[in-house]
Write a protein that holds these residues in place. Structure first.
Motif, PDB file in Angstrom:
ATOM      1  N   UNK A 287       0.478  -6.332   0.611  1.00  0.00           N
ATOM      2  CA  UNK A 287       1.374  -6.346   1.770  1.00  0.00           C
ATOM      3  C   UNK A 287       2.412  -5.227   1.692  1.00  0.00           C
ATOM      4  N   UNK A 288       2.892  -4.929   0.489  1.00  0.00           N
ATOM      5  CA  UNK A 288       3.840  -3.812   0.325  1.00  0.00           C
ATOM      6  C   UNK A 288       3.204  -2.495   0.761  1.00  0.00           C
ATOM      7  N   UNK A 289       1.932  -2.301   0.435  1.00  0.00           N
ATOM      8  CA  UNK A 289       1.238  -1.071   0.821  1.00  0.00           C
ATOM      9  C   UNK A 289       1.014  -1.001   2.327  1.00  0.00           C
ATOM     10  N   UNK A 290       0.815  -2.155   2.954  1.00  0.00           N
ATOM     11  CA  UNK A 290       0.712  -2.188   4.423  1.00  0.00           C
ATOM     12  C   UNK A 290       2.053  -1.805   5.040  1.00  0.00           C
ATOM     13  N   UNK A 291       3.117  -2.377   4.522  1.00  0.00           N
ATOM     14  CA  UNK A 291       4.448  -2.084   5.068  1.00  0.00           C
ATOM     15  C   UNK A 291       4.807  -0.605   4.891  1.00  0.00           C
ATOM     16  N   UNK A 292       4.402  -0.004   3.779  1.00  0.00           N
ATOM     17  CA  UNK A 292       4.672   1.415   3.527  1.00  0.00           C
ATOM     18  C   UNK A 292       3.809   2.328   4.386  1.00  0.00           C
ATOM     19  N   UNK A 293       2.731   1.786   4.945  1.00  0.00           N
ATOM     20  CA  UNK A 293       1.820   2.612   5.723  1.00  0.00           C
ATOM     21  C   UNK A 293       0.723   3.253   4.894  1.00  0.00           C
ATOM     22  N   UNK A 294       0.627   2.883   3.623  1.00  0.00           N
ATOM     23  CA  UNK A 294      -0.444   3.408   2.761  1.00  0.00           C
ATOM     24  C   UNK A 294      -1.777   2.768   3.162  1.00  0.00           C
ATOM     25  N   UNK A 295      -1.771   1.458   3.352  1.00  0.00           N
ATOM     26  CA  UNK A 295      -2.906   0.754   3.941  1.00  0.00           C
ATOM     27  C   UNK A 295      -2.629   0.570   5.426  1.00  0.00           C
ATOM     28  N   UNK A 296      -3.613   0.853   6.261  1.00  0.00           N
ATOM     29  CA  UNK A 296      -3.405   0.717   7.708  1.00  0.00           C
ATOM     30  C   UNK A 296      -3.158  -0.739   8.077  1.00  0.00           C
ATOM     31  N   UNK A 297      -3.857  -1.642   7.397  1.00  0.00           N
ATOM     32  CA  UNK A 297      -3.716  -3.083   7.626  1.00  0.00           C
ATOM     33  C   UNK A 297      -4.494  -3.778   6.517  1.00  0.00           C
TER      34      UNK A 297
END
Length: 350
Positions: A287-297
């Motif tokens: 979820x942290x990576x989603x919030x950072x925009x590293x993972x699109x979703x």
């Protein structure tokens, strides 16, 4: 919320009792009330799994929850299982306990030993995500022969085994479709395997290998490593793949370790926004990576509800109520628009 869940339990039990010998394949909704309606409407579909206990009242229901390995994703399953156990204990005349026993490593022999030890403790039921169905089949049958109900999670139902899961077809379609929309359905995409003998991981990998070339002819699908359900291994494998393929535009994953490792490798390579990845799972590190925009979703697999529904099925079996063959949780996306909601709920899951 507690009253809604207790009402849902009552609906499931009453609906199922109304169809003795007939079970249901239910689909989870995002709200308990919607799920209750779905359970009631579909109670007559499919064949019921046979119960292994005579009707009882009161007493104690002792369960063991056995995941593949120590892993933050399974911690979320345990959250749901413990919540349902506490809820049943507080609102019925039965004390429900769940012992969470995670193998230290992803090892079939260790998982089988945990199963045998749990049976020796005379638990009433076991909830398991098996590493290797064939490698554990004999142990499953020996335990079931002792009158101990064994149910599966994170794995499609098969033979006579009941399962609570999000189906691999739904998971793969959701992840694949979202990623292809983001990259425009073209370019070089890597797919990372999970733990190769784990049935759900293998099924997802096989589906990606089958569907991507068939549905997206402008995509070049390449091997992206094997993570063995380990985040650091996933990072190393993804880093090597990214270094060897400077034109890579996307990454597909088959488990919850994959997106963490892939996301970290994308950051380290300085390719955030150049290489897109849609995750699978909902632990904090994803979820942290989603919030950072590293993972699109990321694709939400309802692990907490897989845990809670599994406990509920064992409680129904304890009462002598027929249980369904499969409970299908469905899937949904978590992206920047709703990620904070899940970060709050799963803050302790790593």
């Amino acid at each position: 919320m507690k009253k809604l869940i207790v009402a849902f339990i009552a609906v499931c039990i009453v609906a199922t009792m109304g169809f003795i010998g007939v079970g249901c394949k239910t689909t989870a909704a995002s709200e308990t009330t919607a799920a209750a309606g779905a359970a009631s409407e579909t109670a007559a579909a499919g064949e019921a799994a046979e119960t292994t206990a005579a009707p009882v009242a009161g007493g104690e229901l002792k369960l063991a929850l056995v995941p593949k390995v120590v892993h933050p994703w399974f911690d979320i399953v345990n959250i749901g299982a413990q919540e349902m156990a506490n809820l049943l204990t507080e609102n019925t005349n039965t004390k429900v306990t769940v012992e969470y026993i995670a193998p230290a490593s992803a090892d079939v022999a260790e998982q089988n030993m945990i199963l045998q030890n749990a049976a020796a403790k005379q638990v009433d039921g076991i909830i398991i995500d098996p590493l290797d169905v064939d490698g554990s089949a004999q142990v499953f049958e020996e335990i079931q022969a002792q009158g101990i109900l064994v149910t599966l999670f994170d794995l499609a139902a098969f033979d006579d085994w009941t399962s609570v899961t999000s189906t691999d077809v739904d998971i793969v379609n959701a992840e694949m479709t979202r990623l292809m929309d983001v990259i425009g359905g073209k370019g070089k995409v890597a797919v990372m395997q999970g733990f190769p003998t784990a049935p759900s991981h293998k099924q997802r990998y096989d589906l990606f290998k089958e569907l991507v070339p068939k549905l997206y002819p402008n995509v070049q699908l390449i091997e992206g490593g094997v993570d063995n359900d380990d985040m650091e291994t996933a990072r190393q494998q993804a880093a090597a793949t990214i270094a060897a393929n400077p034109d890579l535009v996307g990454y597909l994953v088959c488990d919850a370790a994959g997106p963490v490792g892939v996301g970290q490798a994308i950051k380290e390579a300085g390719k955030v926004g150049e290489i897109q990845c849609v995750g699978m799972g909902e632990m904090t590190s994803i979820l942290d990576l989603v919030k950072e925009g590293v993972l699109e979703s990321t694709v939400y697999l309802y692990p907490d509800m897989q845990g809670s529904y599994s406990v509920m099925l064992h409680y129904m079996n304890y009462l002598g109520v027929p249980i369904p063959k499969e409970v299908d949780m469905g899937v949904k996306y978590i992206d920047k628009t709703n990620v904070d909601e899940y970060l709050g709920r799963f803050a302790t899951t790593g």
